[in-house]
Every structure is written in structure tokens, then in C-alpha cells.
Write an enzyme that holds these catalytic residues in place. Structure first.
Site, PDB file in Angstrom:
ATOM      1  N   HIS A  12      63.444  55.618  41.077  1.00  0.00           N
ATOM      2  CA  HIS A  12      64.208  54.360  40.984  1.00  0.00           C
ATOM      3  C   HIS A  12      63.391  53.197  40.410  1.00  0.00           C
ATOM      4  O   HIS A  12      63.761  52.034  40.564  1.00  0.00           O
ATOM      5  CB  HIS A  12      64.759  53.990  42.368  1.00  0.00           C
ATOM      6  CG  HIS A  12      63.703  53.615  43.379  1.00  0.00           C
ATOM      7  ND1 HIS A  12      63.882  53.818  44.730  1.00  0.00           N
ATOM      8  CD2 HIS A  12      62.472  53.055  43.271  1.00  0.00           C
ATOM      9  CE1 HIS A  12      62.806  53.399  45.383  1.00  0.00           C
ATOM     10  NE2 HIS A  12      61.945  52.920  44.512  1.00  0.00           N
ATOM     11  N   HIS A  59      63.819  47.265  49.322  1.00  0.00           N
ATOM     12  CA  HIS A  59      62.407  46.885  49.239  1.00  0.00           C
ATOM     13  C   HIS A  59      62.223  45.464  49.758  1.00  0.00           C
ATOM     14  O   HIS A  59      61.731  44.583  49.045  1.00  0.00           O
ATOM     15  CB  HIS A  59      61.918  46.993  47.802  1.00  0.00           C
ATOM     16  CG  HIS A  59      61.989  48.373  47.219  1.00  0.00           C
ATOM     17  ND1 HIS A  59      63.162  48.958  46.816  1.00  0.00           N
ATOM     18  CD2 HIS A  59      61.016  49.289  46.982  1.00  0.00           C
ATOM     19  CE1 HIS A  59      62.905  50.177  46.339  1.00  0.00           C
ATOM     20  NE2 HIS A  59      61.625  50.398  46.437  1.00  0.00           N
ATOM     21  N   HIS A 194      53.442  57.913  43.747  1.00  0.00           N
ATOM     22  CA  HIS A 194      52.975  56.608  43.282  1.00  0.00           C
ATOM     23  C   HIS A 194      52.439  55.803  44.438  1.00  0.00           C
ATOM     24  O   HIS A 194      52.850  55.988  45.587  1.00  0.00           O
ATOM     25  CB  HIS A 194      54.040  55.822  42.511  1.00  0.00           C
ATOM     26  CG  HIS A 194      55.311  55.423  43.224  1.00  0.00           C
ATOM     27  ND1 HIS A 194      56.163  56.302  43.844  1.00  0.00           N
ATOM     28  CD2 HIS A 194      55.900  54.200  43.375  1.00  0.00           C
ATOM     29  CE1 HIS A 194      57.227  55.648  44.322  1.00  0.00           C
ATOM     30  NE2 HIS A 194      57.081  54.366  44.071  1.00  0.00           N
ATOM     31  N   GLU A 241      58.646  57.792  49.531  1.00  0.00           N
ATOM     32  CA  GLU A 241      60.076  57.687  49.184  1.00  0.00           C
ATOM     33  C   GLU A 241      60.719  59.063  49.021  1.00  0.00           C
ATOM     34  O   GLU A 241      61.943  59.199  49.132  1.00  0.00           O
ATOM     35  CB  GLU A 241      60.236  56.879  47.883  1.00  0.00           C
ATOM     36  CG  GLU A 241      59.923  55.402  48.050  1.00  0.00           C
ATOM     37  CD  GLU A 241      59.917  54.630  46.728  1.00  0.00           C
ATOM     38  OE1 GLU A 241      59.898  53.393  46.779  1.00  0.00           O
ATOM     39  OE2 GLU A 241      59.914  55.253  45.639  1.00  0.00           O
TER      40      GLU A 241
HETATM   41  C1  DHB Z   1      57.481  50.725  41.016  1.00  0.00           C
HETATM   42  C2  DHB Z   1      57.897  51.831  41.765  1.00  0.00           C
HETATM   43  C3  DHB Z   1      58.692  51.651  42.884  1.00  0.00           C
HETATM   44  O1  DHB Z   1      59.133  52.679  43.674  1.00  0.00           O
HETATM   45  C4  DHB Z   1      59.131  50.393  43.240  1.00  0.00           C
HETATM   46  O2  DHB Z   1      59.955  50.263  44.288  1.00  0.00           O
HETATM   47  C5  DHB Z   1      58.722  49.279  42.513  1.00  0.00           C
HETATM   48  C6  DHB Z   1      57.901  49.461  41.400  1.00  0.00           C
HETATM   49  C7  DHB Z   1      56.631  50.888  39.809  1.00  0.00           C
HETATM   50  O3  DHB Z   1      56.162  52.010  39.508  1.00  0.00           O
HETATM   51  O4  DHB Z   1      56.396  49.890  39.095  1.00  0.00           O
HETATM   52 FE    FE Z   2      60.349  51.966  45.385  1.00  0.00          FE
END
Ligand code: DHB
Ligand code: FE
Length: 283
Positions: A12, A59, A194, A241
Site C-alpha cells: 500500500h 497510520h 520494509h 503489515e
Molecule cells: C512507505 C511504506 C508504508 O507501508 C507506509 O505506510 C508509508 C510509506 C514507504 O515505503 O515509503
Molecule cells: Fe504502511
């Protein structure tokens, strides 16, 4: 009774939405990602659901950090697009399905999952970007009403992968007991590996992501046995996530077929994955 026709797992990342909003999907940076989406988008457009359950996380845009439900369901008839600091995305507001929401939340509570309910909810990139992955050009309205199902993935202690998979199983029972003949799609959103801050910021783990992409089809129990800490160690603080993919997978039957998958690094700071499954229902 209602039936689940497909499940979509997708990242997302906000810039995926921004790339669409600003006409950048053909740029050298974004083209490989969007090319990877194309077969899934085509198949979903040919198999539209009557409603979608979107399992996602807010978020800290609509749900403040002072009160964070582990699980919550939107029960409104309309969800506005959240302003995340750079103005709301130029996409249509999301039409809800309050009767379906009420049925699902009642069924889930009766099944042992005491969800919070949200009658006002501005939806952030966690929900709107997956909708854009499904439908890149919604025009004035998204193609179907949506029931948001929120999972806390941002404040410790997040629900376990096992609990999320069990919630998905209960969600599947709840959907299949809805007394109409609607066709339902279930979205599991977020991921893949991530980490946005801290000493390991920038972490990507393709080996773990590939394992997850593969196991989600036929070995979801293996993924559901991972602890919160094991998930964060392997996939990063935001990689947790991925527990939302397990809610989606739990809702599907085990008689499924993988329509498409794609994996691309990087999308912003994230390893972006997509997996689309057709649910063939009771064998
Ligand atoms: C990014 C990834 C995320 O899951 C998010 O909520 C906000 C930013 C990113 O990779 O920039
Ligand atoms: Fe996110």
C-alpha cells in the site's frame, strides 16, 4: 448466501498512489511495478465483486495513538479520503456497505472476535492505494462498496499472525453466512519487507518475501506460526503489515488458484508484492 470470489494481497506504499495521481506510471522508476500489476488488474476488471472487504491499517491518520483497537470495522455508509499532510488524494470517497458491516461485526463478535466499530473514518493510503491497485481509473466512484477492517500494526503489541489468520477464518464464515447472493472480494494489504525508521531503516529481505509469497497459497499455517518478533526481525518494523495478508488468506477457502503474482524492489522504501487468488469455494 454470499460467496468470496477472490482475494488480493498488495502493498500500500503511498508513492504508488502518488505515481498514479501524477501520471508517472510510465516513468522508468515506476513502469516495472505497474507492468507487474497489469495481468492482475485485467483479471479483476473481468471479475468484479459486488463488495470488497479491505483489511488494512490506519497510520495514525484517522485512529489516534491514544486509543488503538487491535481490530476494528468501519460501519459507515461513506468514508472520506484522509488528508495525510499533502492534501487528500484526488480519488472518489469510498462508499460503505453498512448492512454488510453490521452482519460481519455481529457474526465476528458471536464467533469470539470483539471488534471495535467505527462509524466515522477517513481512509488513508492503507486503503486507498490498494483500491487504486485494483482500479486505476475509478472516475467519479469506486467500482464497488467497501467494508474497511482495520488491524493495528503500528503500536506494540500488535495482534499475532495466528490471531489474524483465525480472524480471517471467522471473516470467511461471516461472509458466507450473509443472506444474499453477492460476490465478495477480500483485500489483504501492506507489506512486504520494509522498515522506515531506526537502525535498520531501509531493510529489505527478498528471501523472506519470496518465501511468504509462496507459502501464503498452500501453507498459511506456517506463516501464522511466526511470532510478532520473528516477523519484525525478518521483514522489518513495518513489514509486520504482512499479518493483514493472513486475514485475507484465512477468509479464502483452501480450494484456490493463484491468478497472478508480482514482486518488485524498490517501491519507495518497500519491497512491493502482489498476489491474486481466485477462490473456487467448497470443492
Ligand atoms: C512507505 C511504506 C508504508 O507501508 C507506509 O505506510 C508509508 C510509506 C514507504 O515505503 O515509503
Ligand atoms: Fe504502511
Amino acid at each position: 448466501m454470499a460467496e468470496i470470489i477472490w482475494g488480493l494481497a498488495t502493498s500500500h506504499v503511498p508513492p504508488i498512489g502518488l505515481a498514479m495521481d501524477h501520471g508517472l506510471t510510465g516513468s522508468p522508476y515506476w513502469k516495472p511495478l505497474f507492468d507487474g500489476y497489469a495481468p492482475a488488474r485485467k483479471w479483476m476488471a473481468e471479475n468484479p465483486p459486488d463488495a470488497a472487504i479491505v483489511v488494512y491499517n490506519d497510520h495514525a491518520n484517522a485512529v489516534g495513538l491514544d486509543m488503538v483497537p487491535a481490530f476494528a470495522m468501519g460501519v459507515a455508509d461513506r468514508y472520506e479520503i484522509a488528508d495525510e499532510g499533502y492534501g487528500p488524494r484526488p480519488v472518489p470517497p469510498v462508499t460503505g456497505a453498512p448492512e454488510l458491516s453490521e452482519h460481519l461485526v455481529t457474526s465476528l463478535i458471536d464467533d469470539g472476535f470483539d471488534l471495535a466499530t467505527l462509524s466515522r473514518l477517513d481512509v488513508d493510503h492503507g486503503l486507498t492505494v490498494p483500491l487504486s491497485v485494483y482500479c486505476p481509473d475509478p472516475g467519479d466512484a469506486w467500482p464497488c462498496p467497501v467494508v474497511p477492517l482495520l488491524v493495528n500494526v503500528i503500536q506494540y503489541p500488535q495482534p499475532t499472525a495466528a490471531r489474524c489468520f483465525a480472524l480471517g477464518r471467522a471473516l470467511g464464515r461471516a461472509i458466507r453466512s450473509y443472506p444474499d447472493n453477492s460476490k465478495i472480494a477480500v483485500f489483504g494489504t501492506g507489506g512486504m519487507s520494509h522498515q522506515l525508521a531506526g537502525a535498520r531503516a531501509g531493510l529489505i529481505n527478498p528471501e523472506f518475501d519470496r518465501m511468504f509469497l509462496s507459502a501464503i497459497e498452500h501453507s498459511p499455517e506456517k506463516l501464522a506460526s511466526l511470532s510478532r518478533e520473528e516477523l519484525i526481525e525478518a521483514a522489518g518494523t513495518e513489514g509486520i503489515e504482512l499479518i493483514m495478508w493472513l486475514v485475507m488468506r484465512g477468509a479464502l477457502s483452501d480450494n484456490l488458484t493463484r491468478i497472478h503474482e508480482t514482486y518488485h524492489v524498490p517501491a519507495s522504501n518497500t519491497a512491493a508484492g502482489l498476489a491474486l487468488f481466485e477462490d473456487l469455494g467448497a470443492a
